[in-house]
Design a protein around this motif. Structure first.
Motif, PDB file in Angstrom:
ATOM      1  N   ARG A 197       0.836  -1.211   0.000  1.00  0.00           N
ATOM      2  CA  ARG A 197       0.000   0.000   0.000  1.00  0.00           C
ATOM      3  C   ARG A 197       0.868   1.256   0.000  1.00  0.00           C
ATOM      4  O   ARG A 197       0.579   2.213  -0.724  1.00  0.00           O
ATOM      5  CB  ARG A 197      -0.907   0.008   1.232  1.00  0.00           C
ATOM      6  N   ASP A 198       1.926   1.254   0.800  1.00  0.00           N
ATOM      7  CA  ASP A 198       2.821   2.404   0.869  1.00  0.00           C
ATOM      8  C   ASP A 198       3.510   2.640  -0.478  1.00  0.00           C
ATOM      9  O   ASP A 198       3.622   3.787  -0.935  1.00  0.00           O
ATOM     10  CB  ASP A 198       3.860   2.181   1.967  1.00  0.00           C
ATOM     11  N   ARG A 199       3.947   1.556  -1.120  1.00  0.00           N
ATOM     12  CA  ARG A 199       4.595   1.688  -2.427  1.00  0.00           C
ATOM     13  C   ARG A 199       3.629   2.243  -3.469  1.00  0.00           C
ATOM     14  O   ARG A 199       3.967   3.134  -4.249  1.00  0.00           O
ATOM     15  CB  ARG A 199       5.138   0.328  -2.881  1.00  0.00           C
TER      16      ARG A 199
ATOM     17  N   GLU B 193       0.924   4.054  -2.864  1.00  0.00           N
ATOM     18  CA  GLU B 193       0.618   5.442  -2.514  1.00  0.00           C
ATOM     19  C   GLU B 193       1.718   6.379  -3.007  1.00  0.00           C
ATOM     20  O   GLU B 193       1.431   7.434  -3.590  1.00  0.00           O
ATOM     21  CB  GLU B 193       0.461   5.560  -0.999  1.00  0.00           C
ATOM     22  N   ARG B 194       2.983   6.003  -2.790  1.00  0.00           N
ATOM     23  CA  ARG B 194       4.087   6.840  -3.259  1.00  0.00           C
ATOM     24  C   ARG B 194       4.108   6.916  -4.787  1.00  0.00           C
ATOM     25  O   ARG B 194       4.345   7.980  -5.364  1.00  0.00           O
ATOM     26  CB  ARG B 194       5.423   6.304  -2.738  1.00  0.00           C
TER      27      ARG B 194
END
Length: 95
Positions: free
Chosen positions: A77-79, A81-82
């Motif tokens: 999810r973080d990847r 989002e970035r």
């Protein structure tokens, strides 16, 4: 050094002189004795402890797998989002 013999000794004294007769054959009756109360209780306790340990280990493995899956999902999810923020920043005009 190997101390085992490759063959059994071939001496005349090693072979039985006469076959055993039924009257000379004795059976060990202690092997057929039923287990006592203390033996049965200790076996039951041992089995209970083994099952308890196996269940706890299985639960810990399950929790560990779930934690690893959650960590991997959060990293993904973080990847994403970035990557989305980067794409959005490049799609706008610079001023």
């Amino acid at each position: 050094m190997n101390a085992l013999f490759t063959r059994a000794p071939q001496h005349s004294s090693a072979a039985p002189s006469t076959p055993p007769t039924p009257s000379t054959i004795t059976f060990d009756t202690t092997a057929y004795r039923p287990l006592g109360l203390l033996d049965r209780l200790s076996l039951r306790l041992g089995l209970w402890l083994l099952n308890r340990h196996a269940n706890r280990a299985r639960a810990l493995d399950h929790r560990t797998i779930e934690a690893l899956r959650a960590r991997d999902a959060a990293a993904e999810r973080d990847r994403r989002e970035r990557a989305w923020q980067s794409a959005a920043a490049f799609s706008r005009p610079p001023f």
